[in-house]
Each structure stands twice: as structure tokens, then as C-alpha cells.
Scaffold this motif. Structure first.
Motif, PDB file in Angstrom:
ATOM      1  N   GLU A 164     -17.376 -17.602  25.735  1.00 39.38           N
ATOM      2  CA  GLU A 164     -17.854 -16.226  25.708  1.00 39.38           C
ATOM      3  C   GLU A 164     -19.306 -16.169  25.247  1.00 39.38           C
ATOM      4  OE1 GLU A 164     -16.300 -12.240  23.474  1.00 39.38           O
ATOM      5  OE2 GLU A 164     -14.803 -13.433  24.525  1.00 39.38           O
ATOM      6  N   ASP A 165     -19.795 -17.252  24.619  1.00 39.24           N
ATOM      7  CA  ASP A 165     -21.178 -17.267  24.151  1.00 39.24           C
ATOM      8  C   ASP A 165     -22.189 -17.531  25.272  1.00 39.24           C
ATOM      9  OD1 ASP A 165     -21.129 -20.021  24.683  1.00 39.24           O
ATOM     10  OD2 ASP A 165     -20.950 -20.610  22.587  1.00 39.24           O
ATOM     11  N   GLY A 166     -21.708 -17.711  26.514  1.00 38.44           N
ATOM     12  CA  GLY A 166     -22.599 -17.874  27.658  1.00 38.44           C
ATOM     13  C   GLY A 166     -23.071 -19.284  27.906  1.00 38.44           C
ATOM     14  N   THR A 167     -22.542 -20.260  27.162  1.00 40.37           N
ATOM     15  CA  THR A 167     -22.963 -21.643  27.375  1.00 40.37           C
ATOM     16  C   THR A 167     -21.812 -22.491  27.904  1.00 40.37           C
ATOM     17  OG1 THR A 167     -22.386 -22.428  25.145  1.00 40.37           O
ATOM     18  CG2 THR A 167     -24.595 -21.493  25.451  1.00 40.37           C
ATOM     19  N   ILE A 168     -22.199 -23.575  28.589  1.00 38.97           N
ATOM     20  CA  ILE A 168     -21.272 -24.642  28.982  1.00 38.97           C
ATOM     21  C   ILE A 168     -21.602 -25.837  28.097  1.00 38.97           C
ATOM     22  CG2 ILE A 168     -20.551 -26.186  30.843  1.00 38.97           C
ATOM     23  CD1 ILE A 168     -21.592 -24.025  32.811  1.00 38.97           C
ATOM     24  N   ARG A 169     -20.577 -26.521  27.621  1.00 35.70           N
ATOM     25  CA  ARG A 169     -20.795 -27.724  26.814  1.00 35.70           C
ATOM     26  C   ARG A 169     -20.026 -28.889  27.418  1.00 35.70           C
ATOM     27  NH1 ARG A 169     -23.005 -26.002  21.350  1.00 35.70           N
ATOM     28  NH2 ARG A 169     -23.352 -23.770  21.705  1.00 35.70           N
ATOM     29  N   GLU A 185      -7.576 -34.278  18.516  1.00 39.70           N
ATOM     30  CA  GLU A 185      -8.955 -33.965  18.142  1.00 39.70           C
ATOM     31  C   GLU A 185      -9.137 -32.457  18.099  1.00 39.70           C
ATOM     32  OE1 GLU A 185     -11.820 -35.863  20.720  1.00 39.70           O
ATOM     33  OE2 GLU A 185     -10.444 -37.521  21.113  1.00 39.70           O
ATOM     34  N   CYS A 186     -10.120 -32.022  17.323  1.00 37.61           N
ATOM     35  CA  CYS A 186     -10.464 -30.602  17.250  1.00 37.61           C
ATOM     36  C   CYS A 186     -11.957 -30.505  17.020  1.00 37.61           C
ATOM     37  CB  CYS A 186      -9.683 -29.929  16.125  1.00 37.61           C
ATOM     38  SG  CYS A 186      -9.960 -28.150  16.013  1.00 37.61           S
ATOM     39  N   HIS A 187     -12.678 -29.881  17.952  1.00 39.54           N
ATOM     40  CA  HIS A 187     -14.141 -29.843  17.885  1.00 39.54           C
ATOM     41  C   HIS A 187     -14.639 -28.400  17.913  1.00 39.54           C
ATOM     42  CE1 HIS A 187     -14.262 -34.147  18.585  1.00 39.54           C
ATOM     43  NE2 HIS A 187     -13.479 -33.989  19.638  1.00 39.54           N
ATOM     44  N   LYS A 188     -15.674 -28.153  17.131  1.00 35.52           N
ATOM     45  CA  LYS A 188     -16.321 -26.846  17.147  1.00 35.52           C
ATOM     46  C   LYS A 188     -17.764 -26.994  17.598  1.00 35.52           C
ATOM     47  CE  LYS A 188     -17.284 -22.708  14.435  1.00 35.52           C
ATOM     48  NZ  LYS A 188     -17.177 -22.024  13.121  1.00 35.52           N
ATOM     49  N   GLY A 189     -18.188 -26.118  18.471  1.00 34.94           N
ATOM     50  CA  GLY A 189     -19.559 -26.144  18.956  1.00 34.94           C
ATOM     51  C   GLY A 189     -19.947 -24.802  19.534  1.00 34.94           C
ATOM     52  N   HIS A 190     -18.974 -24.143  20.147  1.00 36.26           N
ATOM     53  CA  HIS A 190     -19.233 -22.828  20.734  1.00 36.26           C
ATOM     54  C   HIS A 190     -19.293 -21.747  19.654  1.00 36.26           C
ATOM     55  CE1 HIS A 190     -19.155 -23.770  24.992  1.00 36.26           C
ATOM     56  NE2 HIS A 190     -18.073 -24.501  24.828  1.00 36.26           N
ATOM     57  N   ARG A 232     -17.529 -35.781  13.969  1.00 31.67           N
ATOM     58  CA  ARG A 232     -18.081 -34.610  14.635  1.00 31.67           C
ATOM     59  C   ARG A 232     -18.794 -35.038  15.910  1.00 31.67           C
ATOM     60  NH1 ARG A 232     -22.993 -31.402  14.038  1.00 31.67           N
ATOM     61  NH2 ARG A 232     -22.548 -29.263  14.690  1.00 31.67           N
ATOM     62  N   GLN A 233     -18.444 -34.411  16.992  1.00 35.38           N
ATOM     63  CA  GLN A 233     -19.060 -34.731  18.276  1.00 35.38           C
ATOM     64  C   GLN A 233     -20.120 -33.689  18.607  1.00 35.38           C
ATOM     65  OE1 GLN A 233     -17.954 -35.358  23.009  1.00 35.38           O
ATOM     66  NE2 GLN A 233     -16.302 -35.285  21.523  1.00 35.38           N
ATOM     67  N   GLY A 239      -8.167 -24.555  25.086  1.00 34.46           N
ATOM     68  CA  GLY A 239      -9.033 -23.676  24.306  1.00 34.46           C
ATOM     69  C   GLY A 239      -8.756 -22.248  24.692  1.00 34.46           C
ATOM     70  N   GLY A 240      -8.985 -21.327  23.754  1.00 31.43           N
ATOM     71  CA  GLY A 240      -8.688 -19.933  24.065  1.00 31.43           C
ATOM     72  C   GLY A 240      -9.212 -18.951  23.047  1.00 31.43           C
ATOM     73  N   SER A 241      -8.336 -18.478  22.174  1.00 26.49           N
ATOM     74  CA  SER A 241      -8.640 -17.314  21.356  1.00 26.49           C
ATOM     75  C   SER A 241      -9.512 -17.600  20.136  1.00 26.49           C
ATOM     76  CB  SER A 241      -7.336 -16.663  20.901  1.00 26.49           C
ATOM     77  OG  SER A 241      -6.486 -17.610  20.262  1.00 26.49           O
ATOM     78  N   ASP A 242      -9.903 -18.864  19.892  1.00 28.99           N
ATOM     79  CA  ASP A 242     -10.825 -19.129  18.799  1.00 28.99           C
ATOM     80  C   ASP A 242     -11.960 -20.031  19.293  1.00 28.99           C
ATOM     81  OD1 ASP A 242      -9.774 -21.712  18.897  1.00 28.99           O
ATOM     82  OD2 ASP A 242      -8.583 -21.496  17.075  1.00 28.99           O
TER      83      ASP A 242
END
Length: 326
Positions: free
Chosen positions: A315-320, A289-294, A16-17, A271-274
Motif C-alpha cells: 500500500e506504500d506504493g513500492t515493490i521490494r 522467516e519474518c521481514h519488515k521493510g514496507h 535482517r534482510q 502477506g496481508g493486513s500488516d
């Protein structure tokens, strides 16, 4: 050449990153751009510009994610924000039917170019002298920054029906690519006086184009065009205009998202619809790789010019900011 990339069933097996989170925006992100500039005798510095629906495009340090400044003045969502190649100017395209040009150092407004509909994309010519714009009107416009009062050059995508422009990119100081809602990527020679020869060629994908990126590879200087459209990421060799790969993704790009090719040409992100940020092998389409954070769908993403990191906007308003090799 087409390859189907299988959808993942679990997060990345590389571990996990935890990315750097860059708050500040309050609405969905629309576009990200990295730019490396040489500041006098100091070491080169890379900046990250972001366009957002909160009307407030921002500039950040690309390494730390620290906020540097905001260009304030638009009355509608900002869909595109681009620094000129020298890093002295910035241009923003907005839902308020205008394109604004700013002093990238002081943040002051320099020029305002009115349009007749929402402007979705803006890009600087390599010599920083001209600005290309496009959007819901379906008209590519080219403005002369040295003569801002001069009437812009105009190129209509389709004279029979309105075909909106999602992205525009200069190839050189004379040619602009316009990616459109009809799945065509049009090559416009903006210095050609003969209207019958202005549209030099087209490339075709299956669906309306959501994202488009030009990347010159670090190892062989080959230029690759990356296109995200429908549920596929497609790559074209710009020298021959031939398709290299087209990979079906486990996501779609109908409303948001995009793709970016690593400077080495060996991998790409999409990245896109999820909520997932995915890394794929360029040569096979295999997911690496597959990462979740947003906490919302991915709206835009780009690799850092050195390839050691990449940025995603949601869409959550953040940049990562993520590491390429965690």
C-alpha cells in the motif's frame, strides 16, 4: 488437513534482510507477475509486471528491479496486469470499466474491451490467443485476440445474485478458474456449447477469495493451486482437486494480500493486513522467516520463476525484491 501457524513475536532470526526497493508507483499496488521469455539466441530474461491504483501499470527487469516501461492510458485504478506467455502482449484490467491490450515491446495500445463494471482480473490463455476477464459484474468473459471485434463468450457466476470475481486463471486452452467473493472457485469449460456442462466443478474455501495462484512444481511437475482467503492459505492438488493443506495465518486477506508457493513446493510466502512479509514451511505451516521493510500493508506478492527471489507490492506504493535464502 488444517494447521495453525503461530503469530511471530519478533523479526526473522535469520538476520535482517535489506531488499531492493523499486519506486515509481504512487498508489497501492494491486498485482505482480513474473514472466521468463527467451529473447532470440540470448539467455532467457525475466520481467516483472505490476498493476497499481495509480492507473500506470509498469514493466521492470525482475533481477535488478530497473524500470523498463509504463503502459499509459487508463482512467481508473489498474487491478490486474498480465504479460502473455510469449512476452509480446500485455493486458490490463481497470476500474475504468475496461480491459486494454498493449504491445509489450513498444507500449502502444492495440485493443480496448469495454465492460459494465470494475474489472479486477485478466489472464492469457497458454496459446496467447484468448483473454479471460472478471470483476464486480460477476461475469467471466473470454475474448478472441485474433478477432477482437467478435462478441466475447460470457459465463455468469450466480444467476440469483451478483458474485464478484477476484481472480481468473487459465488451466489450459479450454478451462478457466474463476475465484469469487462467495468462497467458490469455479472451473469453466469455455468451449462447451451445452450451458448445463460449462461449469465442470467447484472448490470451496471458508471466505471470499482474495488471491489465487497456479504453480507447477519443479521437481515432479505437479500443479498446485494456492488460495488466500479470510485468514487462511489453502493448497489444492489440481490433478485430484483435493485439499493438501489449509493453514491459519497471523494476518487476514479481507482487504489486501495474498500468497505464493515456491517452485520447489517446500515453502510459501504470505502477506496481508500488516507490514510483515512472512515465509512458511509448506509441509507444516511453521513460520520460517519474518521481514519488515514496507510502510504499508502487503497487497500482492509472487516468487520469481527460478525461486531465488520474490517480489512484494505494498500500500506504500513500492515493490521490494527479496532473496529467498538471505
Amino acid at each position: 488437513m488444517a494447521t495453525v501457524a503461530a503469530a511471530p513475536t519478533m523479526p526473522s532470526q535469520t538476520g535482517r534482510q535489506i531488499p531492493i526497493v523499486c519506486p515509481g508507483h504512487t498508489r497501492p499496488l494491486a498485482e505482480l507477475q513474473f514472466l521468463t521469455v527467451q529473447e532470440s539466441s540470448e539467455a532467457p530474461r525475466t520481467f516483472l509486471a505490476s498493476a497499481c491504483h495509480d492507473k500506470m501499470p509498469m514493466l521492470r527487469d525482475a533481477t535488478s528491479g530497473d524500470w523498463i516501461g509504463t503502459w499509459s492510458g487508463h482512467k481508473g485504478a489498474v487491478w490486474s496486469c498480465r504479460l502473455d506467455p510469449k512476452g509480446f502482449l500485455s493486458a490490463t484490467a481497470s476500474g475504468d470499466f475496461s480491459v486494454q491490450v498493449w504491445d509489450a515491446i513498444t507500449g502502444s495500445a492495440l485493443h480496448s474491451f469495454p465492460h459494465k463494471h470494475v474489472v479486477k482480473s485478466v489472464d492469457w490463455s497458454p496459446n496467447s490467443r484468448r483473454l479471460a476477464t472478471g470483476g464486480n459484474e460477476g461475469v467471466l468473459r473470454v475474448f478472441d485476440i485474433l478477432e477482437p471485434e467478435k462478441k466475447p463468450l460470457e459465463f455468469v457466476m450466480n444467476k440469483d445474485e451478483v458474485v464478484s470475481i477476484s481472480k481468473c486463471n487459465w488451466i489450459d486452452n479450454h478451462t478457466v478458474l474463476a475465484a469469487c467473493s462467495d468462497g467458490l472457485i469455479r472451473f469453466w469449460n469455455v468451449d462447451e456449447s451445452d450451458p448445463t456442462r460449462q461449469l465442470s466443478k467447484t472448490l470451496k474455501v471458508d471466505s471470499g477469495v482474495r488471491d489465487m495462484e497456479l504453480q507447477t512444481l519443479s521437481d515432479n511437475s505437479k500443479t498446485i493451486l494456492t488460495v488466500a482467503a479470510g485468514d487462511k492459505v489453502t493448497f489444492f492438488d489440481m490433478e485430484s482437486s483435493s485439499m493438501i493443506h489449509s493453514y491459519k495465518m497471523p494476518i487476514h486477506f479481507r482487504e489486501e494480500g495474498g500468497a505464493s508457493l515456491h517452485p520447489s513446493g517446500n515453502k510459501f510466502i504470505a502477506g496481508g493486513s500488516d507490514l510483515w512479509v512472512r515465509v512458511f514451511d509448506f509441509h507444516t505451516g511453521q513460520e520460517l522467516e519474518c521481514h519488515k521493510g514496507h510502510h504499508g500493508p502487503i497487497r500482492c506478492l509472487r516468487y520469481h520463476p527460478d525461486g531465488m527471489s520474490y517480489a512484494t507490492g505494498s500500500e506504500d506504493g513500492t515493490i521490494r525484491l527479496w532473496k529467498t535464502d538471505p
